[in-house]
Write a protein that holds these residues in place. Structure first.
Motif, PDB file in Angstrom:
ATOM      1  N   LYS A   1       0.850  -1.224  -0.068  1.00  0.00           N
ATOM      2  CA  LYS A   1      -0.125  -0.068  -0.212  1.00  0.00           C
ATOM      3  C   LYS A   1       0.996   1.182   0.019  1.00  0.00           C
ATOM      4  CE  LYS A   1      -4.193  -1.979   2.150  1.00  0.00           C
ATOM      5  NZ  LYS A   1      -4.895  -1.969   3.400  1.00  0.00           N
ATOM      6  N   GLN A   2       1.885   1.242   0.877  1.00  0.00           N
ATOM      7  CA  GLN A   2       2.885   2.481   0.800  1.00  0.00           C
ATOM      8  C   GLN A   2       3.614   2.428  -0.574  1.00  0.00           C
ATOM      9  OE1 GLN A   2       5.536   1.561   3.871  1.00  0.00           O
ATOM     10  NE2 GLN A   2       4.411   2.573   5.608  1.00  0.00           N
ATOM     11  N   LEU A   3       3.999   1.617  -1.239  1.00  0.00           N
ATOM     12  CA  LEU A   3       4.483   1.717  -2.575  1.00  0.00           C
ATOM     13  C   LEU A   3       3.462   2.316  -3.582  1.00  0.00           C
ATOM     14  CD1 LEU A   3       6.652  -1.490  -3.677  1.00  0.00           C
ATOM     15  CD2 LEU A   3       7.180   0.875  -4.144  1.00  0.00           C
ATOM     16  N   LYS A   4       2.238   1.819  -3.601  1.00  0.00           N
ATOM     17  CA  LYS A   4       1.241   2.294  -4.562  1.00  0.00           C
ATOM     18  C   LYS A   4       0.997   3.654  -4.220  1.00  0.00           C
ATOM     19  CE  LYS A   4      -1.595  -1.582  -5.495  1.00  0.00           C
ATOM     20  NZ  LYS A   4      -2.963  -2.319  -5.156  1.00  0.00           N
ATOM     21  N   ARG A   5       0.934   4.259  -3.181  1.00  0.00           N
ATOM     22  CA  ARG A   5       0.748   5.737  -2.498  1.00  0.00           C
ATOM     23  C   ARG A   5       2.065   6.585  -2.613  1.00  0.00           C
ATOM     24  NH1 ARG A   5      -0.728   5.569   3.357  1.00  0.00           N
ATOM     25  NH2 ARG A   5      -1.057   3.539   3.100  1.00  0.00           N
ATOM     26  N   MET A   6       3.115   5.956  -2.949  1.00  0.00           N
ATOM     27  CA  MET A   6       4.478   6.822  -3.148  1.00  0.00           C
ATOM     28  C   MET A   6       4.248   7.710  -4.135  1.00  0.00           C
ATOM     29  SD  MET A   6       7.344   7.097  -1.704  1.00  0.00           S
ATOM     30  CE  MET A   6       7.245   5.670  -0.434  1.00  0.00           C
ATOM     31  N   LYS A   7       5.047   8.875  -4.110  1.00  0.00           N
ATOM     32  CA  LYS A   7       5.159   9.827  -5.118  1.00  0.00           C
ATOM     33  C   LYS A   7       6.255   9.467  -5.903  1.00  0.00           C
ATOM     34  CE  LYS A   7       2.889  13.463  -2.410  1.00  0.00           C
ATOM     35  NZ  LYS A   7       2.954  14.808  -1.790  1.00  0.00           N
ATOM     36  N   PRO A   8       6.371   9.730  -7.453  1.00  0.00           N
ATOM     37  CA  PRO A   8       7.251   9.319  -8.001  1.00  0.00           C
ATOM     38  C   PRO A   8       8.392  10.295  -7.949  1.00  0.00           C
ATOM     39  CG  PRO A   8       5.293  10.090  -9.602  1.00  0.00           C
ATOM     40  CD  PRO A   8       5.135  10.318  -7.999  1.00  0.00           C
ATOM     41  N   THR A   9       8.559  11.292  -7.248  1.00  0.00           N
ATOM     42  CA  THR A   9       9.843  12.322  -6.967  1.00  0.00           C
ATOM     43  C   THR A   9      10.605  11.766  -6.034  1.00  0.00           C
ATOM     44  OG1 THR A   9       8.321  13.284  -5.353  1.00  0.00           O
ATOM     45  CG2 THR A   9       8.466  14.278  -7.669  1.00  0.00           C
ATOM     46  N   ASN A  10      10.098  10.644  -5.133  1.00  0.00           N
ATOM     47  CA  ASN A  10      10.757  10.293  -3.959  1.00  0.00           C
ATOM     48  C   ASN A  10      11.301   8.856  -4.266  1.00  0.00           C
ATOM     49  OD1 ASN A  10      11.927   9.708  -1.608  1.00  0.00           O
ATOM     50  ND2 ASN A  10      10.110  10.096  -0.201  1.00  0.00           N
ATOM     51  N   VAL A  11      12.562   8.828  -5.258  1.00  0.00           N
ATOM     52  CA  VAL A  11      12.721   7.925  -5.916  1.00  0.00           C
ATOM     53  C   VAL A  11      13.726   6.852  -4.775  1.00  0.00           C
ATOM     54  CG1 VAL A  11      14.542   6.807  -7.498  1.00  0.00           C
ATOM     55  CG2 VAL A  11      13.153   8.809  -7.978  1.00  0.00           C
ATOM     56  N   GLN A  12      14.465   7.574  -3.850  1.00  0.00           N
ATOM     57  CA  GLN A  12      15.245   6.821  -2.936  1.00  0.00           C
ATOM     58  C   GLN A  12      14.363   5.737  -2.083  1.00  0.00           C
ATOM     59  OE1 GLN A  12      17.871   9.011  -0.654  1.00  0.00           O
ATOM     60  NE2 GLN A  12      19.631   7.702  -1.053  1.00  0.00           N
ATOM     61  N   LYS A  13      13.429   6.403  -1.648  1.00  0.00           N
ATOM     62  CA  LYS A  13      12.456   5.631  -0.591  1.00  0.00           C
ATOM     63  C   LYS A  13      11.723   4.401  -1.237  1.00  0.00           C
ATOM     64  CE  LYS A  13       9.408   6.466   3.190  1.00  0.00           C
ATOM     65  NZ  LYS A  13       8.850   7.376   4.212  1.00  0.00           N
ATOM     66  N   LYS A  14      11.223   4.880  -2.464  1.00  0.00           N
ATOM     67  CA  LYS A  14      10.524   4.008  -3.454  1.00  0.00           C
ATOM     68  C   LYS A  14      11.356   2.560  -3.524  1.00  0.00           C
ATOM     69  CE  LYS A  14       7.668   3.502  -7.503  1.00  0.00           C
ATOM     70  NZ  LYS A  14       7.225   4.271  -8.471  1.00  0.00           N
ATOM     71  N   GLU A  15      12.643   2.919  -4.067  1.00  0.00           N
ATOM     72  CA  GLU A  15      13.824   1.769  -3.989  1.00  0.00           C
ATOM     73  C   GLU A  15      13.787   0.986  -2.927  1.00  0.00           C
ATOM     74  OE1 GLU A  15      17.259   3.448  -5.491  1.00  0.00           O
ATOM     75  OE2 GLU A  15      16.552   3.654  -7.457  1.00  0.00           O
ATOM     76  N   LYS A  16      13.959   1.614  -1.783  1.00  0.00           N
ATOM     77  CA  LYS A  16      13.974   1.141  -0.287  1.00  0.00           C
ATOM     78  C   LYS A  16      12.825   0.195  -0.266  1.00  0.00           C
ATOM     79  CE  LYS A  16      16.900   3.189   2.897  1.00  0.00           C
ATOM     80  NZ  LYS A  16      16.788   4.034   4.128  1.00  0.00           N
ATOM     81  N   LEU A  17      11.586   0.713  -0.453  1.00  0.00           N
ATOM     82  CA  LEU A  17      10.269  -0.325  -0.309  1.00  0.00           C
ATOM     83  C   LEU A  17      10.260  -1.236  -1.511  1.00  0.00           C
ATOM     84  CD1 LEU A  17       7.660   2.509   0.343  1.00  0.00           C
ATOM     85  CD2 LEU A  17       8.352   0.931   1.997  1.00  0.00           C
ATOM     86  N   GLN A  18      10.650  -1.245  -2.523  1.00  0.00           N
ATOM     87  CA  GLN A  18      10.814  -2.166  -3.452  1.00  0.00           C
ATOM     88  C   GLN A  18      11.601  -3.150  -3.148  1.00  0.00           C
ATOM     89  OE1 GLN A  18      11.747   0.019  -7.015  1.00  0.00           O
ATOM     90  NE2 GLN A  18       9.510  -0.038  -7.798  1.00  0.00           N
ATOM     91  N   PHE A  19      12.761  -2.861  -2.597  1.00  0.00           N
ATOM     92  CA  PHE A  19      13.905  -3.982  -2.137  1.00  0.00           C
ATOM     93  C   PHE A  19      13.316  -4.613  -0.630  1.00  0.00           C
ATOM     94  CE2 PHE A  19      17.249  -5.001   0.926  1.00  0.00           C
ATOM     95  CZ  PHE A  19      18.021  -5.781  -0.062  1.00  0.00           C
TER      96      PHE A  19
END
Length: 180
Positions: free
Chosen positions: A65-83
């Protein structure tokens, strides 16, 4: 009148049979190796701590859910969540394969007991034979899902890379052939 501890002269030797009150040292126990903790049985362990898998599943849903709500600008946090999500999925896959392996072993043991009750002598598989059976089962599973060709091509590429590393470098090969 005050009571102080009795002073003993350092010049006189201590009596040979002096009574000293020894303080008991706290002994640390490692439950992995101690008999008092009981015998480790994976079936009982899995059954007792089954609730942890439910918690992990809920955490995985939260991360999704956090990944879906993540904004595309926050790349670093998105990569962390994907990992993190990938790691959780890999752990889940590994747990399921261990469960299946345990179930296969239990099934084999049941068959052995059944054969023994009928009067046949039981036989025990070597580890190499177990691995062969496991590999055959894996191939069957990949064949069912249609991923066998992809798996085999990747395996071929991996093996070719290993073989290439074992060969000497190309410059040395060409020199050795010219000299002969």
């Amino acid at each position: 009148m005050c009571f102080r501890p009795m002073e003993i002269s350092a010049k006189r030797r201590a009596p040979f049979l002096r009574k000293v009150v020894s303080a008991k040292k706290p002994t640390s126990r490692d439950p992995r190796f101690d008999d008092l903790s009981g015998e480790y049985k994976p079936e009982i362990f899995v059954e007792t701590y089954k609730f942890i898998n439910d918690i992990k599943q809920r955490e995985k849903e939260i991360v999704k859910k956090q990944l879906k709500r993540m904004k595309p600008t926050n790349v670093q946090k998105k990569e962390k969540l994907q990992f993190l999500l990938k790691r959780m999925e890999n752990q889940e896959r590994a747990r399921k394969s261990q469960e299946e392996q345990r179930e296969r072993e239990l099934q084999f043991k049941r068959q052995q007991r059944e054969r023994a009750s009928q009067g046949d002598r039981p036989f025990f598989l070597k580890n190499s034979e177990k691995k062969k059976l496991q590999l055959a089962e894996k191939y069957q599973e990949l064949k069912k899902t249609g991923k066998l060709d992809n798996f085999l091509s990747k395996k071929r590429k991996r093996n070719a890379g290993k073989d290439r590393r074992k060969l000497p470098p190309r410059e040395l090969q060409s020199q050795s052939f010219q000299g002969h």
